[in-house]
Design an enzyme around this catalytic site. Structure first.
Site, short mmCIF file in Angstrom:
data_model
loop_
_atom_site.label_atom_id
_atom_site.label_comp_id
_atom_site.label_asym_id
_atom_site.label_seq_id
_atom_site.Cartn_x
_atom_site.Cartn_y
_atom_site.Cartn_z
N CYS A 187 0.77 -1.19 -0.01
CA CYS A 187 0.09 -0.20 0.04
C CYS A 187 0.81 1.47 -0.17
CB CYS A 187 -0.77 0.07 1.17
SG CYS A 187 -0.28 -0.14 2.92
N ASP A 379 -7.29 5.99 -1.40
CA ASP A 379 -6.88 4.73 -0.67
C ASP A 379 -6.50 3.60 -1.57
OD1 ASP A 379 -6.72 2.60 1.10
OD2 ASP A 379 -8.73 3.05 2.10
N HIS A 381 -6.26 0.45 -0.86
CA HIS A 381 -6.47 -0.73 -0.26
C HIS A 381 -7.71 -1.17 -0.98
CE1 HIS A 381 -4.07 0.88 2.97
NE2 HIS A 381 -3.64 -0.26 3.33
#
Length: 472
Positions: A187, A379, A381
């Site tokens: 990430c 993000d 993720h």
């Protein structure tokens, strides 16, 4: 109704229908924007890609801003035609189903998964997105609803136009491993890639670029080319791919499967940029400088951008390379020290600012803006299938996100890296002057700047045993 009013009304309706996607169903445009401030922790508003049912065609009638090469019906399923690095063979049904199940589980385990797909924005607070300000307060007071809607639409389009790089699965295995996904560990690398991608977008397309505008063929091609430079493959025409960055990671004692910190990723991007021009000549126009010890050394920057050559008396020469500065910092001990929040807000208003590589503890995010007391983030993720970017018209949907996500400033991890872009020597000089007011927390007796700027080089400072001091 006037023509501008008709235009805005139609554009608002079509944009609302398109960007909400099939996952959440048709909703009114105003559903995202509220008159009352919401105090709840808004991390549930997870980023999501452009839906496979994203109605690009709807934009053509309203404002003729269909992203080129995005409206082919075959594009939607093209990303599934990858099977272990062999794009010429469609994936078997069992492989596709297994990848979908694994991806769903990883989204639950590693991502901020939620049935809630939207964050709420306050109509009476200005929104800042990478130096751009979207403020509708005056228009609201004057009852200019058309202007209000137009401004909010432009914010949505601006956010969606940022390149979004997330967890991927099904790409060629990383060298010396059996890893065909970066889920759970990549990430921070993805966040760093997004910051660098934003710098390259500004360099080659300009900060005002918007994927919903009427792009020329050359602009559309460059849009795709920038994404190719980050494609998940080990080839030299993707100099900033996960594979190449992980290979470089051995020099900082990190390897595939391990978690990388902001400073690690900054170093990887710097080293990758040093050799990128050998494989992609266009990338010789730019260079990356990572500030050591939270300090920008002017002589080191000058040597880097001029490639070791001396500058002219005017301070500018044809040898100047556009500069990307990354400053790893720590803004607190175990949590973000709130005295730095005004500093961060100030940086987001600056033309040169590229955002922040950071996140919450153990959860990397790319911070691209803020509204009031909450940061706007992209993000990484979210697990998506690998895309075969060797195709001329490879699908772009999974590289752009339509749902902004917000988290409170106070949830931000203190370890992060700040990014800046200076196209010219003049821009660099302006950056040095304009950034000074935001380095020191306001009204604090103890002076700990976020970072410092000093003359000379790091080697000179080390030899003399001097410490980096803030340039007055």
């Amino acid at each position: 109704m006037s023509l501008p009013a008709l235009y805005v009304s139609a554009l608002a309706a079509k944009t609302a229908q398109s960007v909400s996607g099939a996952a959440s169903g048709p909703e009114s445009f105003d559903s995202v924007f509220t008159d009352d401030e919401l105090d709840e922790y808004d991390e549930g508003g997870s980023n999501r890609p452009i839906s496979e049912e994203f109605d690009y065609e709807s934009f053509t009638v309203v404002d003729q801003c269909t992203p080129p090469l995005l409206n082919s019906p075959t594009d939607v399923d093209a990303r599934h035609h990858l099977r272990r690095g062999r794009p010429d063979k469609p994936a078997k049904t069992t492989d596709k189903m297994r990848n979908r199940i694994v991806g769903f589980w990883h989204n639950v385990k590693y991502g901020s998964w939620s049935v809630k797909l939207k964050s709420n924005f306050h109509k009476k607070k200005a929104i800042f997105l990478l130096s751009q300000c979207y403020d509708i307060r005056e228009a609201l007071e004057e009852g200019e609803e058309d202007k209000v809607q137009f401004t909010l639409i432009k914010f949505k389009q601006d956010f969606t136009s940022r390149i979004w790089l997330t967890y991927r699965q099904g790409f060629p295995c990383i060298a010396d491993t059996q890893l065909s996904s970066d889920t759970g560990w990549g990430c921070m690398i993805r966040s760093g890639q997004m910051m660098l991608a934003q710098a390259l977008v500004v360099h080659f397309l300009g900060r005002e670029w918007n994927m919903f505008d009427d792009e020329s063929n050359s602009t559309a091609l460059m849009h795709r080319e920038i994404i190719r430079w980050f494609a998940d493959k080990p080839f030299t025409n993707s100099p900033f791919s996960l594979h190449r960055l992980v290979a470089i990671g051995k020099s900082v004692d990190r390897k595939a499967g391990q978690w990388f910190g902001p400073a690690h990723v900054a170093t990887l991007l710097e080293k990758a940029s040093q050799i990128a021009g050998e494989f992609v000549p266009l990338l010789s126009q730019t260079c990356v400088y990572v500030a050591p010890d939270c300090c920008i050394y002017k002589k080191d920057v000058t040597d880097l951008v001029y490639g070791g050559s001396s500058s002219t008396d005017s301070g500018f020469s044809e040898s100047w390379r556009s500069l990307i500065i990354i400053v790893p910092v720590r803004l607190g001990a175990d949590s973000l020290n709130p005295i730095y929040i005004p500093c961060l807000k100030g940086l987001f208003t600056q033309k040169s600012f590229l955002g922040v590589i950071g996140g919450t503890p153990g959860h990397s995010l790319y911070f691209v803006g803020f509204q009031h007391e909450k940061l706007i983030v992209l993000d990484p993720h979210f697990v998506q299938d690998a895309v075969d970017t060797s195709q001329r018209d490879f699908p772009l949907q999974s590289y752009h996100c339509v749902y902004p996500k917000k988290i409170p400033f106070t949830s931000m991890d203190p370890s992060c890296a700040l990014g800046f872009y200076c196209r010219t020597k003049e821009d660099y000089d302006t950056f040095l002057d304009s950034v000074q007011p935001f380095l020191l927390p306001p009204s604090e007796e103890i002076v700990y700047p976020m970072f410092a700027v000093t003359d000379g080089s790091r080697d000179d400072a080390f030899k003399l045993g001097t410490q980096c001091m803030l340039t007055k």
